[in-house]
Design a protein around this motif. Structure first.
Motif, short mmCIF file in Angstrom:
data_model
loop_
_atom_site.label_atom_id
_atom_site.label_comp_id
_atom_site.label_asym_id
_atom_site.label_seq_id
_atom_site.Cartn_x
_atom_site.Cartn_y
_atom_site.Cartn_z
N LEU A 1 1.51 0.20 -7.47
CA LEU A 1 2.40 -0.11 -6.77
C LEU A 1 1.99 -1.52 -6.04
O LEU A 1 2.76 -2.60 -5.78
CB LEU A 1 2.98 0.71 -6.02
CG LEU A 1 3.83 1.89 -6.68
CD1 LEU A 1 4.47 2.73 -5.59
CD2 LEU A 1 5.25 1.13 -7.14
N ARG A 2 0.82 -1.26 -5.39
CA ARG A 2 0.39 -2.38 -4.46
C ARG A 2 0.03 -3.64 -5.37
O ARG A 2 0.47 -4.73 -4.95
CB ARG A 2 -0.96 -2.18 -4.00
CG ARG A 2 -0.95 -1.30 -2.74
CD ARG A 2 -2.16 -1.42 -1.94
NE ARG A 2 -3.37 -0.80 -2.68
CZ ARG A 2 -3.77 0.13 -2.45
NH1 ARG A 2 -3.19 1.20 -1.49
NH2 ARG A 2 -4.85 0.72 -3.10
N GLN A 3 -0.42 -3.54 -6.56
CA GLN A 3 -0.57 -4.66 -7.30
C GLN A 3 0.73 -5.40 -7.90
O GLN A 3 0.85 -6.72 -7.76
CB GLN A 3 -1.59 -4.40 -8.80
CG GLN A 3 -2.98 -3.95 -8.20
CD GLN A 3 -3.67 -5.07 -7.78
OE1 GLN A 3 -3.51 -6.07 -8.10
NE2 GLN A 3 -4.72 -4.61 -6.91
N GLU A 4 1.56 -4.48 -8.17
CA GLU A 4 2.81 -5.18 -8.57
C GLU A 4 3.68 -5.87 -7.49
O GLU A 4 4.23 -6.84 -7.83
CB GLU A 4 3.78 -3.95 -8.92
CG GLU A 4 5.20 -4.35 -9.56
CD GLU A 4 5.88 -3.22 -9.62
OE1 GLU A 4 7.12 -3.34 -10.08
OE2 GLU A 4 5.48 -2.00 -10.12
N VAL A 5 3.58 -5.24 -6.19
CA VAL A 5 4.33 -6.07 -5.03
C VAL A 5 3.52 -7.17 -4.69
O VAL A 5 3.91 -8.28 -4.45
CB VAL A 5 4.54 -4.84 -3.70
CG1 VAL A 5 4.83 -5.70 -2.65
CG2 VAL A 5 5.17 -3.85 -4.21
N MET A 6 1.87 -7.01 -4.71
CA MET A 6 1.25 -8.13 -4.50
C MET A 6 1.58 -9.64 -5.17
O MET A 6 1.61 -10.56 -4.76
CB MET A 6 -0.12 -7.93 -4.53
CG MET A 6 -1.09 -8.94 -4.09
SD MET A 6 -2.88 -8.43 -3.81
CE MET A 6 -3.06 -8.48 -5.82
N ARG A 7 1.95 -9.30 -6.59
CA ARG A 7 2.11 -10.29 -7.32
C ARG A 7 3.56 -11.06 -6.89
O ARG A 7 3.78 -12.40 -7.42
CB ARG A 7 2.23 -9.93 -8.64
CG ARG A 7 0.97 -9.85 -9.49
CD ARG A 7 1.11 -9.24 -11.04
NE ARG A 7 1.91 -8.10 -11.28
CZ ARG A 7 1.39 -7.08 -11.59
NH1 ARG A 7 0.26 -6.80 -11.28
NH2 ARG A 7 2.30 -6.14 -12.02
N HIS A 8 4.27 -10.44 -6.21
CA HIS A 8 5.64 -10.87 -5.95
C HIS A 8 5.95 -11.54 -4.42
O HIS A 8 6.97 -11.96 -4.04
CB HIS A 8 6.90 -9.85 -6.30
CG HIS A 8 6.95 -9.71 -7.78
ND1 HIS A 8 6.20 -8.58 -8.26
CD2 HIS A 8 7.77 -10.08 -8.70
CE1 HIS A 8 6.67 -8.56 -9.63
NE2 HIS A 8 7.57 -9.50 -9.89
N LEU A 9 4.75 -11.28 -3.70
CA LEU A 9 4.72 -11.69 -2.44
C LEU A 9 4.61 -13.42 -2.25
O LEU A 9 3.62 -13.43 -3.10
CB LEU A 9 3.71 -10.99 -1.43
CG LEU A 9 4.11 -9.71 -1.16
CD1 LEU A 9 3.02 -8.84 -0.13
CD2 LEU A 9 5.38 -9.61 -0.10
#
Length: 211
Positions: A203-211
């Protein structure tokens, strides 16, 4: 039990409710995104210790990591500092993640009650939560942690306001003259973390890509 305390307890379910409906969650997500830039957040979670007089029964399990007798209380709040969940029944030695795993919110998260959204917690929470990176490797990870901290600071402020309003909950107000009932729950140790940490990492990796 004093009448005032009994009345407060009877009213808690009316005012302290976790946002399980899609409408409630959508509103909270918008508020967190507006104040922090972090997407899809339905609440922030932390635990706080309420100092108590040393109990006569099972005294040792109430000693927390600061060597103080306490109750470890779980707090979940939204972007407006509104309390959405409170669990105040575990002794001070109990791990934060254990409290969540054995709470009604934790059980419903595991059952899939929240399909789209997450809670923000610190690194002590492995269960279906977004936690910060421990060893920063890139500028994107630094940005993720900064945004995460900005959003999660809400629960820290909520706890501070709660203890300021009710001084008996703060260590500066002394220790509660409270005798817990005999503790008959499972040993308060952390649950296995592997599955939760792997999910949190994805989840962290997924969210980080969209920040």
């Amino acid at each position: 039990m004093p009448a005032v305390l009994k009345g407060i307890i009877q009213m808690t379910n009316r005012y302290i409710k976790f946002p399980y409906t899609v409408g409630e969650q959508a509103n909270i997500k918008r508020q967190f995104a507006a104040m922090s830039g972090f997407p899809n957040v339905i609440g922030t979670i932390d635990c706080t210790h309420i100092a108590i007089r040393a109990p006569y029964v099972d005294e040792f399990i109430y000693v927390n990591r600061k060597h103080v007798h306490s109750i470890n209380v779980q707090i979940i709040c939204d972007a407006n500092l509104t309390l959405r969940n409170v669990v105040a029944r575990w002794p001070g030695s109990t791990h934060d993640s254990f409290i969540l795993a054995h709470s009604s919110v934790g059980n419903r998260l595991r059952a899939g009650a929240v399909r789209d959204g997450w809670l923000l917690g610190d690194s002590g929470y492995p269960l279906r939560l977004l936690t910060p990176f421990s060893n920063l490797q890139s500028a994107k990870e630094v940005r993720f942690n900064d945004t995460h901290a900005r959003a999660r600071s809400v629960v820290e402020r909520a706890i501070g306001l709660l203890k300021c309003r009710w001084r008996c909950l703060d260590a500066s107000g002394g220790r509660l003259l409270y005798q817990p009932k005999k503790h008959e729950e499972p040993d308060p140790h952390p649950p296995p973390q592997q599955e939760g940490h792997h999910q949190g990492a994805r989840l962290r990796q997924e969210v980080m890509r969209h920040l």
